[in-house]
Design a protein around this motif. Sequence first.
Motif, PDB file in Angstrom:
ATOM      1  N   SER A   1       0.836  -1.203   0.000  1.00  6.81           N
ATOM      2  CA  SER A   1       0.000   0.000   0.000  1.00  6.81           C
ATOM      3  C   SER A   1       0.870   1.252   0.000  1.00  6.81           C
ATOM      4  O   SER A   1       2.033   1.223   0.441  1.00  6.81           O
ATOM      5  CB  SER A   1      -0.942   0.015   1.207  1.00  6.81           C
ATOM      6  OG  SER A   1      -0.205   0.114   2.409  1.00  6.81           O
ATOM      7  N   THR A   2       0.305   2.336  -0.484  1.00  8.94           N
ATOM      8  CA  THR A   2       0.963   3.646  -0.461  1.00  8.94           C
ATOM      9  C   THR A   2      -0.073   4.688  -0.037  1.00  8.94           C
ATOM     10  O   THR A   2      -1.285   4.481  -0.201  1.00  8.94           O
ATOM     11  CB  THR A   2       1.529   4.028  -1.839  1.00  8.94           C
ATOM     12  OG1 THR A   2       0.446   4.122  -2.776  1.00  8.94           O
ATOM     13  CG2 THR A   2       2.539   3.002  -2.321  1.00  8.94           C
ATOM     14  N   GLY A   3       0.389   5.789   0.501  1.00  9.08           N
ATOM     15  CA  GLY A   3      -0.539   6.844   0.892  1.00  9.08           C
ATOM     16  C   GLY A   3       0.203   8.069   1.378  1.00  9.08           C
ATOM     17  O   GLY A   3       1.429   8.049   1.553  1.00  9.08           O
ATOM     18  N   GLN A   4      -0.542   9.133   1.599  1.00  6.10           N
ATOM     19  CA  GLN A   4       0.011  10.372   2.136  1.00  6.10           C
ATOM     20  C   GLN A   4      -0.639  10.696   3.466  1.00  6.10           C
ATOM     21  O   GLN A   4      -1.857  10.579   3.624  1.00  6.10           O
ATOM     22  CB  GLN A   4      -0.194  11.526   1.153  1.00  6.10           C
ATOM     23  CG  GLN A   4       0.807  11.541   0.012  1.00  6.10           C
ATOM     24  CD  GLN A   4       0.975  12.938  -0.573  1.00  6.10           C
ATOM     25  OE1 GLN A   4       0.050  13.730  -0.564  1.00  6.10           O
ATOM     26  NE2 GLN A   4       2.158  13.221  -1.090  1.00  6.10           N
ATOM     27  N   PHE A   5       0.207  11.089   4.410  1.00  2.83           N
ATOM     28  CA  PHE A   5      -0.278  11.407   5.751  1.00  2.83           C
ATOM     29  C   PHE A   5       0.734  12.339   6.401  1.00  2.83           C
ATOM     30  O   PHE A   5       1.946  12.149   6.252  1.00  2.83           O
ATOM     31  CB  PHE A   5      -0.443  10.116   6.561  1.00  2.83           C
ATOM     32  CG  PHE A   5      -1.030  10.304   7.923  1.00  2.83           C
ATOM     33  CD1 PHE A   5      -2.329  10.761   8.076  1.00  2.83           C
ATOM     34  CD2 PHE A   5      -0.286  10.028   9.064  1.00  2.83           C
ATOM     35  CE1 PHE A   5      -2.884  10.941   9.334  1.00  2.83           C
ATOM     36  CE2 PHE A   5      -0.835  10.192  10.327  1.00  2.83           C
ATOM     37  CZ  PHE A   5      -2.136  10.651  10.465  1.00  2.83           C
ATOM     38  N   LEU A   6       0.263  13.335   7.115  1.00  2.00           N
ATOM     39  CA  LEU A   6       1.146  14.320   7.749  1.00  2.00           C
ATOM     40  C   LEU A   6       2.075  14.974   6.729  1.00  2.00           C
ATOM     41  O   LEU A   6       3.228  15.303   7.023  1.00  2.00           O
ATOM     42  CB  LEU A   6       1.976  13.665   8.871  1.00  2.00           C
ATOM     43  CG  LEU A   6       1.195  12.990   9.994  1.00  2.00           C
ATOM     44  CD1 LEU A   6       2.138  12.285  10.957  1.00  2.00           C
ATOM     45  CD2 LEU A   6       0.334  14.004  10.740  1.00  2.00           C
ATOM     46  N   ASN A   7       1.567  15.093   5.513  1.00  2.00           N
ATOM     47  CA  ASN A   7       2.313  15.719   4.419  1.00  2.00           C
ATOM     48  C   ASN A   7       3.514  14.868   3.989  1.00  2.00           C
ATOM     49  O   ASN A   7       4.437  15.369   3.340  1.00  2.00           O
ATOM     50  CB  ASN A   7       2.784  17.128   4.808  1.00  2.00           C
ATOM     51  CG  ASN A   7       3.118  17.970   3.597  1.00  2.00           C
ATOM     52  OD1 ASN A   7       2.511  17.817   2.528  1.00  2.00           O
ATOM     53  ND2 ASN A   7       4.106  18.863   3.726  1.00  2.00           N
ATOM     54  N   ALA A   8       3.528  13.607   4.372  1.00  2.00           N
ATOM     55  CA  ALA A   8       4.631  12.712   4.017  1.00  2.00           C
ATOM     56  C   ALA A   8       4.116  11.586   3.133  1.00  2.00           C
ATOM     57  O   ALA A   8       2.919  11.269   3.133  1.00  2.00           O
ATOM     58  CB  ALA A   8       5.274  12.151   5.275  1.00  2.00           C
ATOM     59  N   ASP A   9       5.030  10.954   2.386  1.00  4.43           N
ATOM     60  CA  ASP A   9       4.695   9.807   1.545  1.00  4.43           C
ATOM     61  C   ASP A   9       5.017   8.527   2.303  1.00  4.43           C
ATOM     62  O   ASP A   9       6.134   8.352   2.814  1.00  4.43           O
ATOM     63  CB  ASP A   9       5.488   9.842   0.243  1.00  4.43           C
ATOM     64  CG  ASP A   9       5.071  10.987  -0.665  1.00  4.43           C
ATOM     65  OD1 ASP A   9       3.913  10.986  -1.113  1.00  4.43           O
ATOM     66  OD2 ASP A   9       5.904  11.903  -0.899  1.00  4.43           O
ATOM     67  N   PHE A  10       4.026   7.625   2.374  1.00  4.43           N
ATOM     68  CA  PHE A  10       4.185   6.350   3.075  1.00  4.43           C
ATOM     69  C   PHE A  10       4.158   5.199   2.076  1.00  4.43           C
ATOM     70  O   PHE A  10       3.350   5.197   1.139  1.00  4.43           O
ATOM     71  CB  PHE A  10       3.062   6.161   4.099  1.00  4.43           C
ATOM     72  CG  PHE A  10       3.217   6.963   5.351  1.00  4.43           C
ATOM     73  CD1 PHE A  10       3.715   6.380   6.512  1.00  4.43           C
ATOM     74  CD2 PHE A  10       2.871   8.310   5.382  1.00  4.43           C
ATOM     75  CE1 PHE A  10       3.849   7.124   7.687  1.00  4.43           C
ATOM     76  CE2 PHE A  10       3.003   9.054   6.539  1.00  4.43           C
ATOM     77  CZ  PHE A  10       3.499   8.461   7.701  1.00  4.43           C
ATOM     78  N   TYR A  11       5.030   4.205   2.333  1.00  3.18           N
ATOM     79  CA  TYR A  11       5.084   2.991   1.511  1.00  3.18           C
ATOM     80  C   TYR A  11       5.155   1.795   2.460  1.00  3.18           C
ATOM     81  O   TYR A  11       6.093   1.684   3.257  1.00  3.18           O
ATOM     82  CB  TYR A  11       6.318   3.012   0.597  1.00  3.18           C
ATOM     83  CG  TYR A  11       6.407   4.236  -0.271  1.00  3.18           C
ATOM     84  CD1 TYR A  11       5.880   4.244  -1.569  1.00  3.18           C
ATOM     85  CD2 TYR A  11       7.023   5.409   0.204  1.00  3.18           C
ATOM     86  CE1 TYR A  11       5.965   5.384  -2.364  1.00  3.18           C
ATOM     87  CE2 TYR A  11       7.099   6.540  -0.578  1.00  3.18           C
ATOM     88  CZ  TYR A  11       6.562   6.521  -1.854  1.00  3.18           C
ATOM     89  OH  TYR A  11       6.635   7.659  -2.640  1.00  3.18           O
TER      90      TYR A  11
END
Length: 456
Positions: A178-188
């Motif tokens: 999964s990937t996503g954006q949270f707290l203005n950061a990119d998560f993988y």
Amino acid sequence: MSNENWLIYPTVDLFVYDLADGIGQNEDKISQNRQNFWQKIYRDKISAPQLEQLKQAEAETADYIELLGDKKLAAFESPLDGYAYPVKLGDTYAAQFDLSGKIESDKQKTFEPKEIDCLEWLKQQVISRVNPPATIGQSWLVWGQLTADDQDALETAKNCYNKLNLFPNAKWDRDLKSTGQFLNADFYELWLPPGDRGNISQNYHVLICLFPYNNGKPIGDISKTVAKLYVHLMRLFAFRNKVIWAYTQSRQLKADLKDAARTIQDIVQQLPNQVNAPKVDLKELQQSLVNSLTIFSVCANYISRLEEQENIIKTNLKNYKRRLETIGKERGSDAEAFKFMASFSDFAKEKYVWQVAADNRSLSAGLRLLENAIQTIEGIIEIERAKSDRTLNVTIGAVGVGIATSGVYASVYAGQIAPPKNPMDVNTVFWSSIGWGFLFSALSAMLLIIIGKNRR
């Protein structure tokens, strides 16, 4: 030089989970669990008085206990810039190991990028402390700040994944879940689950978090943001790892039940031969009953534990979903903000929950089959015992009649004759009474048998 090989303040965090007090464990085992956990924090420097003192910290009734109290953290030895943060979550020990390298000045932390080759070294430094290995599971977090506004976050994440060198036969496309954006950061999020015949040590999980450069936003501000996320990840990863751990436990239970099922089949298949034999061997049947009852007890325990694992999976999946919502609400003011990590709960619900429930149903059928066999064996044994009892009653009744007849005959004869002048007369009386006794015993036995048959 390529920007995608550099990060500002690259940091690795390992979240480790150990069983504190499992169902049915005695005090010695619980004490051993405690010692193994604290060995990860203090290595071989932990003493018996320290362990006793740390044991007292667990006496709190809260479901989230900071085991070092106000101190909270156990700092790594200088010059390492890291710490261990141990807590207890219900029946589970948990610890976060955080390391960003060696202690540096604030100026270096703020401005100087590092090559992400350092991730392998950081990982090894942390792993060297986690001994013995986690009993429930572990998850990694890798985070840092990009070095330029135009730096490609995806390519940088791929390089972090490769340099971390955590996954066997590493394949980004295979492991990326999964990937996503949270707290203005990119998560993988990347995950390689253990196979159905594997164990918990084959569970590989990492979350890569990359913050944008934002024209050189101070890394100290980003560190504070991540610190607030840690407490949520501690719980979230606990729920996740417990689900996977319970599923691997269920696979071993399934294998044990399948082995027992073969023994059950042998018992059931041999039963017709034992029942239809010309002469039923009561001792053989009784031994078969003992064996069946023993296997039944073992299998019933396995089924109970399998149901327990199913409940653990369901409960922790529910808690995992709730924690995702909580993280979104508290950190992003949106319950959906962290939902990109819900892919795990979707996968676990479709595979783990369904599989364990199906195993429970199918393997319980074998237990019912064995239960029927036990009832059959018990019924046959009772019938054979009843037959033996009737035969014994007939014999006792016949002998009783014979003895009584002999006594009567001897008494009557003795009353009708004068005292014997010759010892031979005494013998005559004796053998005559015995003869009449045998005759009446035989007649009585025949009569009792006929009456028994008519009653049946």
